[in-house]
Design a protein around this motif. Structure first.
Motif, short mmCIF file in Angstrom:
data_model
loop_
_atom_site.label_atom_id
_atom_site.label_comp_id
_atom_site.label_asym_id
_atom_site.label_seq_id
_atom_site.Cartn_x
_atom_site.Cartn_y
_atom_site.Cartn_z
N LYS A 14 19.34 32.49 20.09
CA LYS A 14 18.09 32.41 20.88
C LYS A 14 18.16 33.35 22.08
CE LYS A 14 17.24 27.68 19.41
NZ LYS A 14 16.12 27.87 18.49
N LEU A 30 8.62 29.86 24.53
CA LEU A 30 9.06 28.85 23.56
C LEU A 30 10.59 28.85 23.42
CD1 LEU A 30 7.44 26.93 21.74
CD2 LEU A 30 7.87 28.52 19.85
N LEU A 31 11.16 30.04 23.31
CA LEU A 31 12.61 30.14 23.14
C LEU A 31 13.36 29.68 24.38
CD1 LEU A 31 13.04 33.48 21.23
CD2 LEU A 31 13.87 31.25 20.52
N THR A 32 12.78 29.95 25.55
CA THR A 32 13.42 29.49 26.80
C THR A 32 13.52 27.96 26.77
OG1 THR A 32 12.62 31.38 28.04
CG2 THR A 32 13.21 29.44 29.33
N GLU A 33 12.42 27.31 26.39
CA GLU A 33 12.44 25.84 26.32
C GLU A 33 13.50 25.35 25.33
OE1 GLU A 33 8.55 24.45 25.41
OE2 GLU A 33 7.69 25.35 27.21
N GLU A 34 13.53 25.98 24.15
CA GLU A 34 14.50 25.55 23.14
C GLU A 34 15.94 25.74 23.62
OE1 GLU A 34 11.74 26.67 19.26
OE2 GLU A 34 13.60 27.75 19.61
N LEU A 35 16.17 26.88 24.25
CA LEU A 35 17.52 27.18 24.75
C LEU A 35 17.92 26.19 25.84
CD1 LEU A 35 19.90 29.05 24.60
CD2 LEU A 35 18.65 30.74 25.93
N THR A 37 16.93 23.14 26.18
CA THR A 37 17.24 21.84 25.58
C THR A 37 18.68 21.82 25.07
OG1 THR A 37 14.93 21.54 24.96
CG2 THR A 37 16.52 20.14 23.84
N LEU A 38 19.11 22.92 24.47
CA LEU A 38 20.51 23.00 23.98
C LEU A 38 21.48 22.97 25.15
CD1 LEU A 38 20.13 25.70 21.18
CD2 LEU A 38 20.40 23.24 20.87
N TYR A 41 21.73 19.49 26.78
CA TYR A 41 22.54 18.53 26.02
C TYR A 41 23.97 18.51 26.57
CZ TYR A 41 24.77 16.37 21.96
OH TYR A 41 25.49 15.54 21.14
N GLY A 86 11.78 22.13 28.46
CA GLY A 86 13.00 22.03 27.65
C GLY A 86 13.95 20.95 28.17
N ARG A 89 12.14 17.25 27.83
CA ARG A 89 12.10 16.81 26.42
C ARG A 89 13.34 15.97 26.12
NH1 ARG A 89 11.43 21.82 23.40
NH2 ARG A 89 9.29 21.70 24.09
#
Ligand code: URA
Length: 210
Positions: A14, A30-35, A37-38, A41, A86, A89
């Motif tokens: 990503k 979108l990718l910033t949010e996904e990254l 979230t990872l 974690y 992100g 969520r």
């Protein structure tokens, strides 16, 4: 101060797409949010929890609840705002405060232009969102601000860091209860204090040049 670089193929993938100058703003957001979230974690591994008693459809059980008050998430405006979704969520019950900081492009000093945070952060776990740890000036000021209000520990989630900025923070925050969680430590800062290879101006790539 502790630094954690999250080593995962999806994080790396990503980030590669984010770095690509041809990635358009909607995909970048979108990718910033996904990254995030990872990264979140891993960043929340030490979030404070307590036992809770529940009833399953079958029996009673003891599970895990977040200690109240729940963590405070603080995106640093403007670019940190692109990381908020992100993060929330993953921790939807977190409270959100805002810190508006910008760097003076001539002196490279961080200035605070907006603040919406609880007056008293005594004992709170705080998660700061700021995508680019370049000189470290903005994060240093933000972290000091949060500790002055009583924060117990501060975890900063960033996409990228420059070694120079990390070293500057390390010198200032030696022994402080601070964790920096990152997708990558890049090569260096250039003469304009941009991270190399980096991804350019994160705020502009998220929201356009305004
Ligand atoms: N801020 C950015 O958005 N990008 C950099 O490379 C450095 C600071």
């Amino acid at each position: 101060m502790r630094v954690l670089v999250v080593d995962h193929p999806l994080v790396s993938h990503k980030l590669t797409v984010l770095r690509d100058k041809n990635t358009p703003s909607p995909v970048f957001r979108l990718l910033t949010e996904e990254l995030v979230t990872l990264l979140a974690y891993e960043a929340t591994r030490d979030v404070r929890v307590e036992p809770v008693h529940i009833e399953t459809p079958v029996t009673t059980a003891v599970g895990t609840g977040l200690v109240k008050p729940t963590p405070l998430v603080v995106p640093i405006l403007r670019a940190g705002l692109g990381m908020l979704e992100g993060m929330t969520r993953l921790v939807p019950t977190a409270e959100v405060g805002f810190l508006g900081m910008a760097r003076n492009e001539e002196t490279l000093e961080a200035i605070t232009y907006a603040e919406r945070l609880p007056d008293d952060l005594t004992g709170r776990q705080v998660f700061v969102l700021d995508p680019m740890l370049a000189t470290g000036g903005t994060l240093r000021e933000a972290i000091k601000f949060l500790f002055r209000r009583g924060a117990a520990d501060v975890t900063c989630i960033c996409l990228l860091a420059a070694p120079e900025g990390l070293e500057a923070l390390r010198q200032e925050l030696e022994g402080a209860n601070v964790t920096i969680v990152l997708a990558s430590i890049d090569e260096k800062l250039n003469e304009n204090a941009y991270i190399v290879p980096g991804l350019g101006d994160a705020g502009d790539r998220l929201y356009g040049v305004v």
